[in-house]
Design a protein around this motif. Structure first.
Motif, mmCIF file in Angstrom:
data_model
loop_
_atom_site.group_PDB
_atom_site.id
_atom_site.type_symbol
_atom_site.label_atom_id
_atom_site.label_comp_id
_atom_site.label_asym_id
_atom_site.label_seq_id
_atom_site.Cartn_x
_atom_site.Cartn_y
_atom_site.Cartn_z
ATOM 1 N N PRO A 102 -9.776 5.163 -12.712
ATOM 2 C CA PRO A 102 -10.769 4.257 -11.835
ATOM 3 C C PRO A 102 -10.832 5.983 -10.702
ATOM 4 C CG PRO A 102 -8.355 3.960 -11.705
ATOM 5 C CD PRO A 102 -8.281 4.516 -13.044
ATOM 6 N N ASP A 103 -11.952 5.324 -9.948
ATOM 7 C CA ASP A 103 -12.401 6.620 -9.100
ATOM 8 C C ASP A 103 -10.756 6.730 -7.764
ATOM 9 O OD1 ASP A 103 -14.590 7.086 -9.907
ATOM 10 O OD2 ASP A 103 -15.573 5.347 -8.885
ATOM 11 N N LEU A 104 -10.365 7.893 -7.449
ATOM 12 C CA LEU A 104 -9.490 8.263 -6.898
ATOM 13 C C LEU A 104 -9.969 8.563 -5.521
ATOM 14 C CD1 LEU A 104 -7.275 10.315 -9.188
ATOM 15 C CD2 LEU A 104 -6.551 7.595 -8.308
ATOM 16 N N PRO A 105 -8.958 8.502 -4.138
ATOM 17 C CA PRO A 105 -7.880 7.275 -4.504
ATOM 18 C C PRO A 105 -8.054 6.265 -4.550
ATOM 19 C CG PRO A 105 -8.903 8.379 -1.542
ATOM 20 C CD PRO A 105 -9.555 8.921 -2.921
ATOM 21 N N CYS A 106 -6.804 5.588 -5.087
ATOM 22 C CA CYS A 106 -7.139 4.197 -4.783
ATOM 23 C C CYS A 106 -5.979 3.666 -4.816
ATOM 24 C CB CYS A 106 -7.581 4.193 -6.125
ATOM 25 S SG CYS A 106 -6.195 4.104 -7.962
ATOM 26 N N VAL A 107 -5.659 2.416 -5.257
ATOM 27 C CA VAL A 107 -4.370 1.768 -4.654
ATOM 28 C C VAL A 107 -3.943 1.494 -5.667
ATOM 29 C CG1 VAL A 107 -3.230 -0.760 -3.413
ATOM 30 C CG2 VAL A 107 -5.391 0.487 -2.616
ATOM 31 N N LEU A 108 -2.634 1.963 -6.470
ATOM 32 C CA LEU A 108 -2.675 0.921 -7.792
ATOM 33 C C LEU A 108 -2.215 -0.102 -8.362
ATOM 34 C CD1 LEU A 108 -1.579 3.192 -10.581
ATOM 35 C CD2 LEU A 108 0.477 3.498 -9.603
ATOM 36 N N ASP A 125 -3.177 -2.839 -7.081
ATOM 37 C CA ASP A 125 -4.331 -3.521 -7.190
ATOM 38 C C ASP A 125 -4.880 -3.701 -8.294
ATOM 39 O OD1 ASP A 125 -3.502 -4.931 -4.606
ATOM 40 O OD2 ASP A 125 -5.568 -3.495 -3.329
ATOM 41 N N TYR A 126 -5.162 -1.862 -8.578
ATOM 42 C CA TYR A 126 -6.073 -2.018 -9.938
ATOM 43 C C TYR A 126 -4.828 -1.919 -11.159
ATOM 44 C CZ TYR A 126 -6.840 1.288 -13.772
ATOM 45 O OH TYR A 126 -7.518 1.395 -15.086
ATOM 46 N N SER A 173 0.425 -1.062 -0.195
ATOM 47 C CA SER A 173 -0.583 -0.013 0.707
ATOM 48 C C SER A 173 1.314 1.280 -0.209
ATOM 49 C CB SER A 173 -1.137 0.288 1.450
ATOM 50 O OG SER A 173 -0.104 -0.374 2.764
ATOM 51 N N GLU A 221 1.990 6.535 -14.349
ATOM 52 C CA GLU A 221 0.298 6.086 -13.895
ATOM 53 C C GLU A 221 -0.093 6.388 -15.330
ATOM 54 O OE1 GLU A 221 -1.586 7.537 -10.469
ATOM 55 O OE2 GLU A 221 0.013 7.192 -9.076
ATOM 56 N N ARG A 252 -5.396 -6.042 -11.173
ATOM 57 C CA ARG A 252 -6.469 -6.192 -12.474
ATOM 58 C C ARG A 252 -6.646 -5.968 -13.628
ATOM 59 N NH1 ARG A 252 -11.265 -3.348 -13.247
ATOM 60 N NH2 ARG A 252 -10.323 -1.374 -12.140
#
Length: 503
Positions: free
Chosen positions: A445-451, A453-454, A394, A403, A457
């Motif tokens: 993705p909607d922020l904030p997010c865990v890059l 994990d994204y 994390s 990104e 996926r």
């Protein structure tokens, strides 16, 4: 020191107010071929120190005009190349600990055991052959020096500087730090730079020994002491005699063994299982743990007296995440070990950048594990980012500027997979669970997010799409994705992807 000084025997200064003990020590040292001066007080000792250079100062703790601790501090401050040892009363272990912390080289307890005294003197004389502190620090700081601790960061150079000072003492050292940070390597570095370098170094993992066998393993046993004891056997203390004994994960010792260990360290004598007499041992104790020993003492899991005996000096090792500038040099050394003749292994710049942005919860041990695994998947001996298989963390530091590029690259890959596969596989054969519109899958993705994990996926769905298009033919899927078969196989295992239903 000139040639004439080298031709003279070493000179020892003995400070004690008891005439009979001064005489006993003087006779013993003269028989060893040494020159001896004796003083009954601090004042007399100071006069001798202004006239001669000594290879060892041996002082009692209680003197008529002051404390031996004053002499320890004076010698440590004004005669840094002269080791000083103290004579303590029987059972006064606290005084010995205080003296060691003040800079004493070693100690002996009253009544003085002459064999123990001789060992102490020999160790002190060996120190005269050890390089001066400044030279040790300079050598340790050179990248080409064969140091066990690799790196040039400020943090690791500070550790080397501490080790160069600790090596010249006999004081117990406790090495603390997270698991995998190199505590045993630091212990070996202390031993190698000490006067005991040519003697054994024995490392013991206290947590790996069954409790029922601990006493026999540490102190040895006599033949017939228990079932299966067919011969006499030495323990760790006897094996390390004259050298260094490292107690790794010392916090894991059971309380019953802590009592026996405390006595062995304090008295410098051990009794084998099944024996009636004790035998003298001469070992320097280094201990290590990743636990908080103070908290263990407060919780009643670790004896306070043993804690103070072991924790005379503390050496704290920094975690790898605090010295990420050393990752390149560490990785180079590890890959040199992993390489085989004619097959060198290297990191490309992207892989190195990924490692330098990783937090390494497992420290150097995790780095070794990552590189060993990556070397097995690398194409042509060059490790890429995908070969590293870094786990999602994390708080992993990922450069924000990369990104959009990463996401765009993956979207283009997925769309290209769709287009390329459609040329060879009929579109009606696409399974229901494969994404119909890659653009929907890769929506921002909607922020904030865990890059991480994204991205995992996205990688999982891209691979599933390729497998679906090739009816689970992994060789063809790897070609569609532009990666090697080994890289694809590793990603499938890492992401736990099962064969796609193509019915």
């Amino acid at each position: 020191m000139n040639a004439n000084e080298l031709s003279h025997p070493a000179r020892i200064l003995v400070i004690d107010d008891e005439a009979h003990l001064r005489e006993l020590l003087e006779i013993t040292l003269i028989k060893m071929g040494l020159e001896v001066d004796t003083a009954e007080s601090l004042e007399a000792a100071r006069r001798f120190l202004t006239k001669h250079t000594y290879s060892l100062v041996l002082t009692d703790m209680r003197l008529p005009d002051g404390s031996g601790l004053e002499m320890v501090e004076e010698v440590s401050a004004s005669f840094k190349s002269t080791p000083i040892a103290v004579i303590t009363a029987f059972g006064s272990a606290d005084n010995a600990v205080v003296a060691l912390k003040a800079g004493a080289f070693d100690y002996v307890s009253k009544p003085v055991a002459l064999d123990q005294l001789r060992k102490l003197v020999r160790s002190a004389l060996q120190m005269q052959n050890v390089k001066p502190l400044e030279q040790v620090a300079i050598v340790a700081a050179k990248p080409s020096s064969p140091s066990f601790l690799i790196g040039q960061s400020d943090e690791i150079q500070h550790v080397r500087s501490q080790i160069s000072r600790l090596a010249r003492s006999m004081a117990p050292v406790i090495i603390t730090g997270e698991s995998g940070s190199g505590k045993e390597l630091a212990a070996r570095e202390i031993h190698r730079n000490s006067a005991r370098a040519d003697k054994p170094f024995i490392a013991v993992n206290c947590g790996a020994i069954p409790e029922a066998l601990m006493e026999a393993e540490f102190f040895g046993y006599r033949k017939g002491a228990f079932t299966g004891a067919n011969d006499d056997r030495d323990g760790f203390f006897q094996a390390a005699n004259g050298g260094t004994l490292m107690l790794d994960e010392v916090a894991d010792l059971p309380l019953a063994m802590q009592v026996k260990l405390l006595r062995a360290i304090q008295e410098r004598r051990v009794r084998k299982v099944g024996a009636t007499a004790e035998e003298a041992v001469d070992v320097r104790i280094l201990s290590a743990t990743h636990q908080n020993l103070e908290a263990c003492v407060s919780a009643g899991k670790f004896r306070q007296d043993l804690y103070y005996r072991l924790n005379v000096i503390e050496l704290l090792l920094p975690p790898l995440r605090q010295r990420l500038s050393d990752v390149n040099e560490l990785a180079t050394c590890i890959l040199l070990k992993l390489a085989t003749p004619g097959y060198p292994i290297s990191l490309n710049q992207a892989a190195l950048a990924a490692l330098q942005a990783y937090d390494f919860p497992g420290n150097v041990r995790e780095l070794e594990n990552i590189l060993e695994r990556a070397a097995a998947f690398a194409n042509d001996g060059c490790i890429d980012v995908i070969d590293l298989g870094l786990r999602s963390v994390s708080n992993q530091r990922v450069p924000i500027v990369q990104e959009p590029a990463v996401a765009t690259s993956l979207i283009e890959t997925a769309i290209n997979v769709d287009k390329t596969a459609d040329q060879t596989v009929d579109a009606t054969s696409q399974p229901n669970d494969a994404p119909n519109d890659p653009a929907l899958l890769f929506a921002a993705p909607d922020l904030p997010c865990v890059l991480p994990d994204y991205l995992e996926r996205i990688e999982r769905e891209v691979i599933r799409t390729a497998l679906a298009k090739t009816r689970n033919n992994r060789t063809q899927a790897a070609e569609l994705l532009g990666v090697s078969f080994r890289q694809l196989r590793y990603s499938i295992q890492k992401l736990k992807i099962n064969d796609v239903d193509t019915d």
